[in-house]
Design an enzyme around this catalytic site. Structure first.
Site, PDB file in Angstrom:
ATOM      1  N   GLY A  15       0.939  -1.288   0.023  1.00  9.77           N
ATOM      2  CA  GLY A  15       0.120  -0.130   0.018  1.00  9.77           C
ATOM      3  C   GLY A  15       1.065   1.237   0.082  1.00  9.77           C
ATOM      4  O   GLY A  15       1.925   1.173   0.784  1.00  9.77           O
ATOM      5  N   ARG A  76       1.034  -5.009  -5.034  1.00  6.17           N
ATOM      6  CA  ARG A  76       1.244  -6.382  -4.210  1.00  6.17           C
ATOM      7  C   ARG A  76       1.304  -7.350  -5.322  1.00  6.17           C
ATOM      8  O   ARG A  76       0.438  -7.924  -5.895  1.00  6.17           O
ATOM      9  CB  ARG A  76      -0.040  -6.767  -3.242  1.00  6.17           C
ATOM     10  CG  ARG A  76      -0.134  -5.341  -2.129  1.00  6.17           C
ATOM     11  CD  ARG A  76      -1.111  -5.661  -1.038  1.00  6.17           C
ATOM     12  NE  ARG A  76      -1.019  -4.699  -0.301  1.00  6.17           N
ATOM     13  CZ  ARG A  76      -1.910  -3.790  -0.070  1.00  6.17           C
ATOM     14  NH1 ARG A  76      -2.981  -3.595  -0.942  1.00  6.17           N
ATOM     15  NH2 ARG A  76      -1.954  -2.922   0.876  1.00  6.17           N
ATOM     16  N   ASP A 107       5.852  -4.961   6.179  1.00  9.69           N
ATOM     17  CA  ASP A 107       6.449  -6.090   6.401  1.00  9.69           C
ATOM     18  C   ASP A 107       6.303  -7.229   5.429  1.00  9.69           C
ATOM     19  O   ASP A 107       7.332  -7.828   5.055  1.00  9.69           O
ATOM     20  CB  ASP A 107       5.914  -6.649   7.769  1.00  9.69           C
ATOM     21  CG  ASP A 107       4.652  -7.058   7.605  1.00  9.69           C
ATOM     22  OD1 ASP A 107       3.703  -6.520   6.842  1.00  9.69           O
ATOM     23  OD2 ASP A 107       3.970  -7.450   8.900  1.00  9.69           O
ATOM     24  N   THR A 130       4.442   2.601   5.453  1.00 11.18           N
ATOM     25  CA  THR A 130       3.169   2.083   5.743  1.00 11.18           C
ATOM     26  C   THR A 130       2.437   2.864   6.556  1.00 11.18           C
ATOM     27  O   THR A 130       3.102   3.501   7.512  1.00 11.18           O
ATOM     28  CB  THR A 130       3.175   0.493   6.176  1.00 11.18           C
ATOM     29  OG1 THR A 130       1.891   0.277   6.688  1.00 11.18           O
ATOM     30  CG2 THR A 130       3.921   0.368   7.232  1.00 11.18           C
ATOM     31  N   ASP A 132       0.212   2.098   8.435  1.00  9.81           N
ATOM     32  CA  ASP A 132      -0.384   1.136   9.587  1.00  9.81           C
ATOM     33  C   ASP A 132       0.790   1.218  11.032  1.00  9.81           C
ATOM     34  O   ASP A 132       0.135   0.663  12.033  1.00  9.81           O
ATOM     35  CB  ASP A 132      -0.263  -0.425   9.086  1.00  9.81           C
ATOM     36  CG  ASP A 132      -1.542  -0.521   8.104  1.00  9.81           C
ATOM     37  OD1 ASP A 132      -2.247   0.446   7.978  1.00  9.81           O
ATOM     38  OD2 ASP A 132      -1.328  -1.429   7.397  1.00  9.81           O
ATOM     39  N   ASP A 134       2.808  -1.101  11.740  1.00 13.24           N
ATOM     40  CA  ASP A 134       2.893  -2.259  12.196  1.00 13.24           C
ATOM     41  C   ASP A 134       4.080  -2.843  12.262  1.00 13.24           C
ATOM     42  O   ASP A 134       4.189  -4.111  12.033  1.00 13.24           O
ATOM     43  CB  ASP A 134       1.791  -2.966  11.458  1.00 13.24           C
ATOM     44  CG  ASP A 134       1.884  -3.139  10.145  1.00 13.24           C
ATOM     45  OD1 ASP A 134       2.769  -2.352   9.498  1.00 13.24           O
ATOM     46  OD2 ASP A 134       1.058  -3.829   9.538  1.00 13.24           O
ATOM     47  N   ARG A 176      -5.076  -2.243   9.032  1.00 10.33           N
ATOM     48  CA  ARG A 176      -5.168  -3.642   8.867  1.00 10.33           C
ATOM     49  C   ARG A 176      -5.415  -4.281  10.115  1.00 10.33           C
ATOM     50  O   ARG A 176      -6.344  -4.214  10.705  1.00 10.33           O
ATOM     51  CB  ARG A 176      -3.850  -4.109   8.009  1.00 10.33           C
ATOM     52  CG  ARG A 176      -3.804  -5.409   7.386  1.00 10.33           C
ATOM     53  CD  ARG A 176      -2.556  -6.026   6.656  1.00 10.33           C
ATOM     54  NE  ARG A 176      -2.388  -4.882   5.293  1.00 10.33           N
ATOM     55  CZ  ARG A 176      -2.842  -5.216   4.344  1.00 10.33           C
ATOM     56  NH1 ARG A 176      -3.545  -6.103   4.174  1.00 10.33           N
ATOM     57  NH2 ARG A 176      -2.429  -4.621   3.127  1.00 10.33           N
TER      58      ARG A 176
END
Ligand code: F6P
Length: 327
Positions: A15, A76, A107, A130, A132, A134, A176
């Protein structure tokens, strides 16, 4: 003596996130400063498989630091997760003489880099791009700050209308399976409840809390819910609450992809620039297969395989802050 790396490739994968362009610019200009040739690989790993690779000059990255999205485009790529796809990708890199890669992504993108590097001995350096946040091993990821500020601006506006109508709003944010966007945007907008995947919320407690609020005529409420929360997102939670609290005036707002777009914040531009510069330095210093992070405002280097394995965790203290501040 080992030959120094002089040709590098840069790509954005997964993304998109605001600040990716600032990172590309930093990689290109630092590489050129050190006498390297820098190649842009289009559409993430897809461009490696399909040989969409272009040489980037200093002027190719002019006037992009302030732009969202990514000039290299992203994807992706499923092909890259097959041995045949990776073989094609390697052959295309060889055609251009590219000896090392800088991957800007999350990741999943780092996982691809790790496999590829092990198979073909191509050194890789990752930059965490990202919204996120994360990825363990860095306090911030490129794009998170902008995304959160976009969410904050939207939630502030939602509160105005919630206030005018005495309504409950359930606002769903991205992330996510991580709750960081929800946690940060929720705290900074004074959300009454923040629901995140890292912390289970009991339905009974939530309902009890709204019954109690109703008694003291606190009718303006905002729940910020992470898309990955156990409830299954805002719509599912709305169904549940409407059933249990039939009198409640409730609306749902799913913020969606607006969180990914827009001009990067100053913070994202700065960390992207620093990280991009250090990624090239890593290659020069032969610090391979690491990803660059920022920990306590210092640049950090984490083996790329650890980003794949670990996730950030949200401490109990964060949840305590939420509970105390939102009544
Ligand atoms: O990883 C970034 C992210 O925006 C997540 O927050 C979200 O779940 C996902 O990507 C959406 O992906 P897509 O743009 O493919 O729908």
């Amino acid at each position: 003596m080992k030959k120094k790396i002089t040709k590098i490739g840069v790509l954005t994968s997964g993304g998109d996130s605001p600040g990716m362009n600032a990172a590309i610019r930093a990689v290109v200009r630092t590489g050129i400063y050190y006498g390297m040739e820098v190649y842009g690989i289009m559409r993430g790993y897809s461009g490696m498989v399909d040989n969409e690779i272009i040489k980037l000059e200093s002027k190719s990255v002019a006037n992009i630091i302030q732009r969202g999205g990514t000039i290299l485009k992203t994807s992706r790529c499923q092909d890259f997760f097959t041995p045949e796809g990776r073989k094609k990708a390697y052959q295309n890199l060889k055609k251009h003489g590219i000896e090392a890669l800088i991957i800007i992504g999350g990741d999943g993108s780092f996982k691809g880099a790790q496999i590829f590097s092990n198979e073909f001995n191509i050194p890789c350096v990752g930059l965490p791009g990202t919204i996120d946040k994360d990825i363990a091993g860095t306090d911030f990821t490129i794009g998170f700050d902008t995304a959160v500020n976009t969410a904050v601006e939207a939630i502030d506006k939602i509160r105005d209308t919630a206030d005018a109508h005495d309504r409950l709003f359930i606002v769903e944010v991205m992330g996510r399976d991580a709750g960081y966007i929800a946690l940060h945007s929720g705290i900074s907008t004074g959300a009454e409840h923040i629901l995140i995947p890292e912390k289970k919320t009991k339905v009974a407690d939530l309902i009890e809390s709204f019954k109690e609020k109703e008694k003291r005529k606190k009718l303006v409420n905002i729940i910020v819910i992470a898309e990955g929360d156990d409830f299954g997102g805002a719509d599912e939670l709305a169904k549940l609450l409407s059933k249990e609290l039939p009198k409640i005036d409730l609306r749902v707002c799913i913020l969606g992809h607006i969180q990914r777009g827009g001009a990067p914040s100053c913070f994202d531009r700065v960390i992207a620039s620093r990280m991009g510069y250090h990624a090239v330095e890593c290659i020069l210093e032969e610090k391979f297969n690491v990803f660059i992070g920022v920990v306590n405002n210092k640049i950090s280097y984490t083996p790329i395989n650890e980003a794949v394995k670990k996730k950030q965790r949200i401490s109990e203290e964060w949840m305590k802050i939420v509970k105390i501040l939102a009544t």
